[in-house]
Design an enzyme around this catalytic site. Structure first.
Site, PDB file in Angstrom:
ATOM      1  N   GLY A  39       0.760  -1.189  -0.045  1.00 31.77           N
ATOM      2  CA  GLY A  39       0.065  -0.012   0.166  1.00 31.77           C
ATOM      3  C   GLY A  39       0.783   1.253   0.109  1.00 31.77           C
ATOM      4  O   GLY A  39       1.987   1.110  -0.177  1.00 31.77           O
ATOM      5  N   ASN A  40       0.193   2.156   0.329  1.00 34.96           N
ATOM      6  CA  ASN A  40       0.895   3.725   0.416  1.00 34.96           C
ATOM      7  C   ASN A  40       0.468   4.531   1.411  1.00 34.96           C
ATOM      8  O   ASN A  40      -0.563   4.255   2.075  1.00 34.96           O
ATOM      9  CB  ASN A  40       1.061   4.427  -0.885  1.00 34.96           C
ATOM     10  CG  ASN A  40       0.036   4.676  -1.659  1.00 34.96           C
ATOM     11  OD1 ASN A  40      -0.927   5.482  -0.845  1.00 34.96           O
ATOM     12  ND2 ASN A  40      -0.474   4.232  -2.572  1.00 34.96           N
ATOM     13  N   GLU A  41       1.353   5.620   1.723  1.00 34.85           N
ATOM     14  CA  GLU A  41       0.741   6.498   2.770  1.00 34.85           C
ATOM     15  C   GLU A  41      -0.333   7.428   2.582  1.00 34.85           C
ATOM     16  O   GLU A  41      -0.792   8.124   3.515  1.00 34.85           O
ATOM     17  CB  GLU A  41       1.744   7.307   3.197  1.00 34.85           C
ATOM     18  CG  GLU A  41       3.085   6.707   3.623  1.00 34.85           C
ATOM     19  CD  GLU A  41       2.965   6.257   4.979  1.00 34.85           C
ATOM     20  OE1 GLU A  41       1.992   6.754   5.664  1.00 34.85           O
ATOM     21  OE2 GLU A  41       3.636   5.574   5.570  1.00 34.85           O
ATOM     22  N   SER A  42      -1.189   7.300   1.312  1.00 32.78           N
ATOM     23  CA  SER A  42      -2.290   8.391   1.054  1.00 32.78           C
ATOM     24  C   SER A  42      -3.592   7.954   2.006  1.00 32.78           C
ATOM     25  O   SER A  42      -3.778   7.015   2.197  1.00 32.78           O
ATOM     26  CB  SER A  42      -2.632   8.128  -0.390  1.00 32.78           C
ATOM     27  OG  SER A  42      -3.670   8.836  -0.403  1.00 32.78           O
TER      28      SER A  42
END
Ligand code: CTP
Length: 397
Positions: free
Chosen positions: A204-207
């Site tokens: 995933g990512n930090e958004s």
């Protein structure tokens, strides 16, 4: 709350006297405009007494203010047209301002609520129904008339509704000042995507999704029909929100949802943080650490560039991308605007932890082909969202 009642000529006016009284008693500031016809049913003195003010009925009425129609239009937080005759509805729907009351209404950007009351045959007339539809599209709130006994012995739809219904309708908070994007369909993507590794793990990512949600909510307030496609987030929308929310996880989900959503959309704002790679072979069972002798390699394959490859319907006139960068912000953003054929890119520096991802604040640079760059200094994401939408509005309207 400053409420301006515009009273037009109809027998239901006597019920509006009660509605005005209710709003005054509730602590609101209330002023009344009457059309010439309206004064034949109820005297201005009745409303003047209730509001402790003059009744505004002509351009000459308030000599202390040479431009009374503009002063009243600007004063109001909301304008309530009650009862609204078929004639007045027709004028509003078609932008006609041929008397004091209709000029005040056309000059105001305040929220407008219309309470029609008329004979059933007038209400059912196709021209009246067309005008009602037009007003709805323009972001005007309509309280449909009630069914029951009407004046002149008729019965059917056309009655001015009961006091409780009227009072509740007028008392609804005014947060939706629908103007700018009325009749426009805007698709916003938000949050980060997740690419599965196995049934319980993902990349995933930090958004956080906050910027996309702020854009969707502002666009809704400005009258747009909004579809919000979002990656997993704990952000929620208000219960009475009209935003259509579509939850997605992977880039593949996003692509399918987006292709469907952009059909007859006018604007696309792509704020989602899209994973550039996905796992080549997603395990169909939970992977066990002992299966991998202390070292695990996962092969990734490139995802399609959704924005660059999107088949754009003819209706789609404006496409906005985002570029979150840690270095060479402007150079990278300029490259992306060309590569992805964008009308605007919103570039932000995610190396600054006071802004960006999890933060409620952001600071961005707006790049557009053939325009000087615009710096939007650090502010709440809701404010940044509003500024971005204003810039879009300037270009499409
Ligand atoms: N985007 C997209 N599909 C992808 C990657 C990005 O539609 N596979 C969109 C994003 O939603 C964003 C814009 O393209 O609006 C720029 O995203 P970004 O990740 O900054 O750009 P990339 O093209 O992925 O470039 P890089 O990762 O090399 O910076």
């Amino acid at each position: 709350m400053k409420i301006l009642f515009v009273v037009t000529g109809g027998i239901a006016e006597y019920k509006v006297v009660e509605a005005v009284r209710f709003q005054v008693k509730a602590g609101n500031q209330v002023k009344v405009v009457m059309t010439q016809m309206a004064k034949q049913f109820v005297t201005p003195l009745t409303f003047a007494t209730l509001t402790n003010d003059i009744v505004y009925d002509s351009f000459e009425a308030s000599t202390e203010n040479p431009v009374a129609h503009i002063a009243l239009a600007d004063w109001a937080d909301q304008i309530v047209i009650a009862p609204a005759t078929a004639n007045f509805i027709g004028k509003m729907a078609n932008g006609i301002a041929d008397d004091f009351a209709s000029t005040v209404v056309i000059a105001s950007t305040a929220k407008k609520r219309v309470l029609p009351a008329m004979n059933v045959n007038m209400w059912n007339n196709p021209a009246v129904q067309r005008n009602i539809e037009q007003l709805k599209q323009d972001g005007v709130a309509i309280l449909e008339p009630a069914v029951g006994a009407l004046a002149e012995g008729y019965s059917g739809k056309g009655r001015f509704p009961d006091a409780e219904i009227v009072n509740a309708f007028i008392s609804e908070p005014v947060e939706k000042t629908a103007t700018t994007f009325s009749g426009k369909k805007i698709v916003v993507t938000a949050g980060g995507t997740r690419e599965a590794i196995d049934p319980v793990r993902y990349i995933g990512n930090e958004s956080s999704g906050k910027m996309g949600f702020a854009l969707a909510q502002k666009a809704e307030q400005l009258g747009a029909q909004v579809i919000l496609i979002t990656g997993p987030t704990n952000l929620t929308l208000a219960e009475d929100s009209s935003i259509q929310r579509v939850n997605i996880k992977s880039v593949a989900d996003l692509q399918v949802a987006l292709e469907r959503a952009v059909q007859d959309a006018d604007i696309l704002i792509m704020a989602a943080a899209v994973s550039d790679y996905r796992v080549a072979q997603v395990a169909d069972h939970k992977m066990k650490k002992d299966d991998f002798n202390g070292e695990l390699e996962i092969k990734l394959v490139e995802n399609p560039d959704i924005l660059a490859n999107l088949k754009r319907p003819a209706s789609l006139k404006y496409v906005v991308g985002f570029a979150a960068e840690t270095n060479d912000l402007i150079t990278n953003a300029e490259r992306k605007i060309q590569k992805k054929k964008l009308n605007m890119i919103v570039a932000n520096d995610v190396s600054n932890h006071q802004i960006g991802f999890e933060s409620n604040q952001n600071a961005v640079t707006i790049l557009r082909p053939n325009h000087a760059n615009v710096e939007l200094p650090q502010n709440d994401k809701t404010v940044i969202a509003e500024q971005i939408l204003k810039l879009i509005d300037q270009e499409i309207n």
